[in-house]
Write a protein that holds these residues in place. Structure first.
Motif, PDB file in Angstrom:
ATOM      1  N   UNK A 153     -13.170   6.850   0.159  1.00  0.00           N
ATOM      2  CA  UNK A 153     -12.406   7.424  -0.955  1.00  0.00           C
ATOM      3  C   UNK A 153     -10.927   7.558  -0.590  1.00  0.00           C
ATOM      4  N   UNK A 154     -10.631   8.030   0.647  1.00  0.00           N
ATOM      5  CA  UNK A 154      -9.238   8.153   1.089  1.00  0.00           C
ATOM      6  C   UNK A 154      -8.551   6.793   1.116  1.00  0.00           C
ATOM      7  N   UNK A 155      -9.268   5.770   1.585  1.00  0.00           N
ATOM      8  CA  UNK A 155      -8.688   4.425   1.620  1.00  0.00           C
ATOM      9  C   UNK A 155      -8.364   3.940   0.212  1.00  0.00           C
TER      10      UNK A 155
ATOM     11  N   UNK B 148      -4.090   2.794  -4.044  1.00  0.00           N
ATOM     12  CA  UNK B 148      -3.441   2.997  -5.334  1.00  0.00           C
ATOM     13  C   UNK B 148      -2.036   3.594  -5.179  1.00  0.00           C
ATOM     14  N   UNK B 149      -1.834   4.444  -4.176  1.00  0.00           N
ATOM     15  CA  UNK B 149      -0.524   5.033  -3.933  1.00  0.00           C
ATOM     16  C   UNK B 149       0.488   3.963  -3.548  1.00  0.00           C
TER      17      UNK B 149
ATOM     18  N   UNK C   7       5.006   0.180  -5.008  1.00  0.00           N
ATOM     19  CA  UNK C   7       5.478  -1.193  -5.095  1.00  0.00           C
ATOM     20  C   UNK C   7       5.913  -1.527  -6.514  1.00  0.00           C
ATOM     21  N   UNK C   8       5.179  -1.031  -7.504  1.00  0.00           N
ATOM     22  CA  UNK C   8       5.552  -1.288  -8.896  1.00  0.00           C
ATOM     23  C   UNK C   8       6.868  -0.610  -9.252  1.00  0.00           C
ATOM     24  N   UNK C   9       7.081   0.608  -8.732  1.00  0.00           N
ATOM     25  CA  UNK C   9       8.319   1.319  -9.029  1.00  0.00           C
ATOM     26  C   UNK C   9       9.542   0.637  -8.427  1.00  0.00           C
TER      27      UNK C   9
END
Length: 455
Positions: free
Chosen positions: A328-330, A335-336, A341-343
């Protein structure tokens, strides 16, 4: 001829494989209820003996087209069954266990089937009985159950209904004396005298190597298998199984014993048994232990507080939860990073600034209408000269100057004059005909010829 021989051998091999019965050696199935004084058990012993005569010979002649079955069932009223119970209890005691067999039924089945290249004899003996005295101690906390009785083995002859059910040698000697006389050698006797009723390997495999499972949800469905009713709902059921190849048990392989006999032909006697299998069940949660060299199990109504296990044994459930948490942490980290990268990507117009472009009309009138088509070009070609395509044709284009037209020309006398205003003075020639007379001044060859012919 050689091809026919090969096809015959292949067909015979398929027949042998397709008609051979599997040999599964010893199979134990027992369901222990520590709250009762007795529990049922079932033990099956299976073995297959092959007499091979690939070159024919006297053994083939003696067994040609033979097939017979010897089977029957006997209980403790038969002296042979009583003798077998006695031998089994002696073996259990020698193994250090205090458990005893109080009653038993014996079912046997021996099947001989002769073929073109070999004869198989399938031996099967099934023991179904009642086990007692397996509870060592019992208190309000737990019950100690003896599991050292599981190596149910017996040596020597066991005569039931006048038939030896333990040594494959004797029934073959009795039913096929001619064939037995051909293979009666010390080597063949060593293979055929190995007892059928033997479960030493089941005892030799430590219970810590067996596959352990427990069901903490109750046993409504399995209640009948223990001879109990639905009142035991909510009890834990523990199970131990063996017989698979694994890191715990090691590699399980067939047990094959073979002997060659040189008589009139070369014969082979082969005994085949697959790996032993075992299934032990007990009501309650079972924790394995050893008492005076005998494997026992401490049974409690419910598993200890905080205990959790998987099918592989003492594998903490917290490790499973920990691995799920790491996954779950991975996922969150993935996603973070993707969001950052999108920003960081550029937003808005990319490429040439629209303020540096100017539009040009590219369409022209045709007949009585004009299309509205155009293209955008740079106001200056500074950047264009740096980035223009190397494949662009830079050769100067020829400028076609339309021939001057005679303003005093009679338009009615020259069919080309009508198209002069549209820049297509030779339209009459393109149509393959000429509408010109001698007064036409058109430069087209077709018009000149027409004008000359009319003068």
């Amino acid at each position: 001829m050689s091809r026919a021989v090969i096809l015959t051998v292949l067909l015979a091999s398929l027949i042998v494989v397709g008609t051979s019965s599997p040999a599964w050696a010893a199979q134990l199935d027992a369901r222990i209820n520590p709250n009762n004084d007795s529990s049922p058990f079932k033990m099956s012993y299976l073995k297959t003996v092959f007499l091979e005569y690939s070159n024919g010979g006297e053994l083939f002649d003696a067994l040609r087209d033979k097939e017979w079955v010897v089977s029957g069932t006997a209980d403790s009223s038969d002296p042979g069954v009583v003798q077998l119970i006695k031998k089994l209890n002696q073996g259990i005691k020698a193994d250090g266990s205090q458990a005893r067999i109080s009653d038993m039924t014996v079912t046997y089945n021996f099947h001989l089937n002769a073929r073109n290249i070999n004869t198989s004899i399938d031996y099967r003996v099934i023991l179904e009985g009642t086990l007692t005295d397996y509870v060592i101690t019992k208190d309000s906390q737990r019950t100690l159950v003896d599991l050292g009785w599981r190596g149910l083995s017996a040596d020597g002859e066991i005569i039931v209904d006048g038939i030896d059910i333990n040594l494959p040698l004797n029934i073959l000697r009795e039913k096929e004396p001619t064939a037995f006389a051909i293979i009666d050698t010390p080597e063949a006797e060593d293979v055929l005298k190995k007892p059928l009723i033997n479960a030493d390997f089941i005892l030799a495999q430590p219970l810590t190597n067996w596959h352990f499972l427990f069901d903490p949800t109750g046993i409504n469905v399995d209640a009948g298998t223990f001879g109990l009713d639905k009142e035991i709902s909510g009890f834990v059921v523990s199970s131990w199984t063996m017989g698979e190849s694994s890191l715990r048990e090691g590699r399980q392989v067939e047990r094959v014993f073979e002997a060659e006999i040189n008589a009139d032909q070369k014969y082979v006697v082969r005994s085949v048994q697959s790996s032993d299998q075992g299934n032990l069940y007990t009501i309650g949660f079972g924790a394995l232990d050893v008492l005076d060299g005998v494997e026992i199990v401490g049974v409690t109504p419910k598993p200890p507080e905080g205990y959790a296990t998987t099918s592989t044994g003492d594998f903490p459930i917290m490790i499973v939860y920990g691995m799920a948490g790491i996954a779950a942490i991975a996922g969150i980290a993935f996603f973070f990073v993707s969001s950052r990268s999108l920003k960081n990507e550029k937003v808005g117009q990319q490429g040439i600034d629209p303020s540096r472009l100017v539009g040009y009309q590219t369409s022209a009138s045709s007949g009585g209408y004009q299309t509205n088509r155009g293209e955008a070009q740079l106001k200056d070609d500074t950047s264009y000269q740096k980035t223009r395509s190397v494949y662009e044709n830079t050769a100067p284009q020829e400028t076609v100057t339309p021939p001057p037209t005679d303003a005093n020309r009679e338009e009615a006398a020259c069919g080309c004059a009508a198209s002069a205003e549209m820049g297509s003075e030779c339209d009459c020639a393109m149509q393959g005909s000429c509408l010109c007379d001698a007064t036409c001044q058109c430069t087209a060859d077709l018009c000149k010829e027409q004008a000359h012919s009319m003068s």
